[in-house]
Scaffold this motif. Structure first.
Motif, PDB file in Angstrom:
ATOM      1  N   ARG A  54       0.339   3.494  -4.102  1.00  0.00           N
ATOM      2  CA  ARG A  54       0.848   2.298  -4.782  1.00  0.00           C
ATOM      3  C   ARG A  54       0.006   1.075  -4.436  1.00  0.00           C
ATOM      4  NH1 ARG A  54       6.378   0.383  -3.887  1.00  0.00           N
ATOM      5  NH2 ARG A  54       5.863  -0.870  -5.717  1.00  0.00           N
ATOM      6  N   ILE A  55      -0.462   1.004  -3.216  1.00  0.00           N
ATOM      7  CA  ILE A  55      -1.284  -0.120  -2.802  1.00  0.00           C
ATOM      8  C   ILE A  55      -2.602  -0.126  -3.580  1.00  0.00           C
ATOM      9  CG2 ILE A  55      -2.593  -1.101  -0.879  1.00  0.00           C
ATOM     10  CD1 ILE A  55      -0.340  -0.105   0.976  1.00  0.00           C
ATOM     11  N   VAL A  56      -3.208   1.038  -3.713  1.00  0.00           N
ATOM     12  CA  VAL A  56      -4.473   1.137  -4.453  1.00  0.00           C
ATOM     13  C   VAL A  56      -4.256   0.782  -5.928  1.00  0.00           C
ATOM     14  CG1 VAL A  56      -6.274   2.718  -5.239  1.00  0.00           C
ATOM     15  CG2 VAL A  56      -5.492   2.799  -2.872  1.00  0.00           C
ATOM     16  N   GLU A  57      -3.170   1.261  -6.514  1.00  0.00           N
ATOM     17  CA  GLU A  57      -2.872   0.939  -7.912  1.00  0.00           C
ATOM     18  C   GLU A  57      -2.685  -0.565  -8.098  1.00  0.00           C
ATOM     19  OE1 GLU A  57       0.538   3.247  -8.831  1.00  0.00           O
ATOM     20  OE2 GLU A  57      -0.528   5.169  -8.801  1.00  0.00           O
ATOM     21  N   ALA A  58      -1.969  -1.187  -7.170  1.00  0.00           N
ATOM     22  CA  ALA A  58      -1.760  -2.632  -7.253  1.00  0.00           C
ATOM     23  C   ALA A  58      -3.081  -3.383  -7.080  1.00  0.00           C
ATOM     24  CB  ALA A  58      -0.759  -3.078  -6.190  1.00  0.00           C
TER      25      ALA A  58
ATOM     26  N   SER B 238      -7.506  -9.944  -2.605  1.00  0.00           N
ATOM     27  CA  SER B 238      -7.194 -10.083  -1.184  1.00  0.00           C
ATOM     28  C   SER B 238      -5.957  -9.249  -0.861  1.00  0.00           C
ATOM     29  CB  SER B 238      -6.932 -11.550  -0.822  1.00  0.00           C
ATOM     30  OG  SER B 238      -5.751 -12.011  -1.463  1.00  0.00           O
ATOM     31  N   MET B 239      -5.766  -9.000   0.404  1.00  0.00           N
ATOM     32  CA  MET B 239      -4.583  -8.260   0.829  1.00  0.00           C
ATOM     33  C   MET B 239      -3.325  -9.034   0.462  1.00  0.00           C
ATOM     34  SD  MET B 239      -5.709  -5.455   2.271  1.00  0.00           S
ATOM     35  CE  MET B 239      -4.635  -4.788   3.544  1.00  0.00           C
ATOM     36  N   ARG B 240      -3.401 -10.349   0.543  1.00  0.00           N
ATOM     37  CA  ARG B 240      -2.247 -11.181   0.217  1.00  0.00           C
ATOM     38  C   ARG B 240      -1.899 -11.056  -1.273  1.00  0.00           C
ATOM     39  NH1 ARG B 240       0.272 -14.716   3.118  1.00  0.00           N
ATOM     40  NH2 ARG B 240      -1.401 -14.678   4.686  1.00  0.00           N
TER      41      ARG B 240
ATOM     42  N   GLU C  27       1.591  -8.662  -5.529  1.00  0.00           N
ATOM     43  CA  GLU C  27       1.755  -7.790  -6.698  1.00  0.00           C
ATOM     44  C   GLU C  27       2.829  -6.745  -6.447  1.00  0.00           C
ATOM     45  OE1 GLU C  27       1.117  -6.424 -10.507  1.00  0.00           O
ATOM     46  OE2 GLU C  27       0.228  -8.213  -9.578  1.00  0.00           O
ATOM     47  N   LEU C  28       2.929  -6.277  -5.204  1.00  0.00           N
ATOM     48  CA  LEU C  28       3.922  -5.260  -4.837  1.00  0.00           C
ATOM     49  C   LEU C  28       5.253  -5.876  -4.395  1.00  0.00           C
ATOM     50  CD1 LEU C  28       1.516  -2.951  -2.813  1.00  0.00           C
ATOM     51  CD2 LEU C  28       2.672  -2.321  -4.942  1.00  0.00           C
ATOM     52  N   GLU C  29       5.277  -7.195  -4.259  1.00  0.00           N
ATOM     53  CA  GLU C  29       6.467  -7.912  -3.797  1.00  0.00           C
ATOM     54  C   GLU C  29       6.890  -7.452  -2.404  1.00  0.00           C
ATOM     55  OE1 GLU C  29       9.399  -7.412  -6.863  1.00  0.00           O
ATOM     56  OE2 GLU C  29       8.487  -8.924  -8.154  1.00  0.00           O
ATOM     57  N   VAL C  30       5.899  -7.369  -1.521  1.00  0.00           N
ATOM     58  CA  VAL C  30       6.164  -7.018  -0.126  1.00  0.00           C
ATOM     59  C   VAL C  30       5.420  -8.010   0.765  1.00  0.00           C
ATOM     60  CG1 VAL C  30       6.447  -4.570  -0.652  1.00  0.00           C
ATOM     61  CG2 VAL C  30       4.187  -5.435   0.025  1.00  0.00           C
ATOM     62  N   ALA C  31       5.765  -8.013   2.023  1.00  0.00           N
ATOM     63  CA  ALA C  31       5.057  -8.853   2.982  1.00  0.00           C
ATOM     64  C   ALA C  31       3.667  -8.263   3.218  1.00  0.00           C
ATOM     65  CB  ALA C  31       5.827  -8.931   4.292  1.00  0.00           C
ATOM     66  N   VAL C  32       2.682  -9.119   3.401  1.00  0.00           N
ATOM     67  CA  VAL C  32       1.321  -8.627   3.577  1.00  0.00           C
ATOM     68  C   VAL C  32       1.212  -7.721   4.800  1.00  0.00           C
ATOM     69  CG1 VAL C  32       0.559 -10.623   4.941  1.00  0.00           C
ATOM     70  CG2 VAL C  32      -1.099  -9.334   3.601  1.00  0.00           C
TER      71      VAL C  32
END
Length: 256
Positions: free
Chosen positions: A38-42, A56-58, A63-68
């Protein structure tokens, strides 16, 4: 009865059994668990929307609506993420069994497929040029390409350099295409990955070369109709043919 002016009945009082019914709690939809996939897709979504310089990671976390901080349980760094993105491109990429009679066709098909993979996402050629493809996941593709060259009969020294030559040509070609894409998108005022109108660009360049003073630029004028091809695809294939003919000249007792 209700107020006559309103003309509607009053709502009846709740029935005895409804008074005892507990209020049904609202259940929030279950969130899909975070994963490396999911991270790669985002990351691809962010890349296509904003480009490599703004990836960026942020931004991926947003995009995933999670904390970095949640990303670092799956990805060590931005460089690690770029490597995972590059590797993902080759997930469904296959090379044929080496055939010495069809080696040119096999390399041409490989190069065309690789080019379209890089074009499938914005700035992917830049990521490719900065990434050494000798990871455990990518080594089989390097091995398969070298097998095509060696099975065809190319000397080891030439076969060893041919893979790098082909990959550099593809990366550089797609990098240039990406620059034209960005320029076309900027002029259109959009972030679209739509390819620029190559025919329009070619006409402009051909007309310009043909208009140059013949006494100063005789060769540019003479070749004005051939300096620019009909399409970017055709130009890519011509460049590959030049490379393949050069490689073929190293084959012992075969066509030059």
């Amino acid at each position: 009865m209700s107020d006559a002016a309103a003309g509607t009945p009053e709502s009846p009082p709740p029935s005895p059994w409804e008074r005892e019914r507990p209020v049904r709690a609202r259940v929030a939809p279950a969130r899909e668990p975070l994963s490396r996939e999911r991270i790669v897709e985002a990351a691809f979504v962010v890349l296509d929307r904003s480009g490599l310089d703004k990836l960026s990671m942020r931004q991926v976390a947003a995009e995933l609506e999670v904390a970095v901080s949640a990303l670092y349980a799956y990805v060590r760094s931005k460089d690690d993420l770029l490597e995972l993105m590059y590797t993902r491109l080759f997930a469904d990429f296959t090379l044929p069994e080496p055939d010495p009679e069809r080696w040119r066709e096999q390399v041409l098909d490989y190069a065309r497929s690789w080019r379209w993979l890089l074009l499938s996402h914005r700035d992917m050629a830049r990521i490719s040029m900065a990434h050494v493809p000798f990871t455990a996941e990518l080594l089989p593709y390097v091995e398969a390409l070298l097998a095509i060259f060696r099975t065809a009969g190319l000397p080891d020294r030439i076969a060893a350099e041919a893979g790098d030559l082909i990959s550099t040509y593809i990366d550089g070609f797609v990098l240039e295409e990406g620059m034209w894409q960005d320029r076309a998108a900027e002029q259109a005022g959009s972030g679209s990955l739509a390819r620029p109108d190559w025919r329009e660009m070619a006409d402009e360049m051909q007309n310009y070369f043909a208009s140059l003073p013949e006494e100063d630029f005789p060769h540019l004028r003479a070749l004005s109709g051939s300096m620019v091809t009909e399409s970017s695809d055709e130009r890519f294939d011509i460049g590959l043919e030049i490379i393949l003919r050069g490689l073929a000249s190293y084959l012992p007792d075969r066509e030059a």
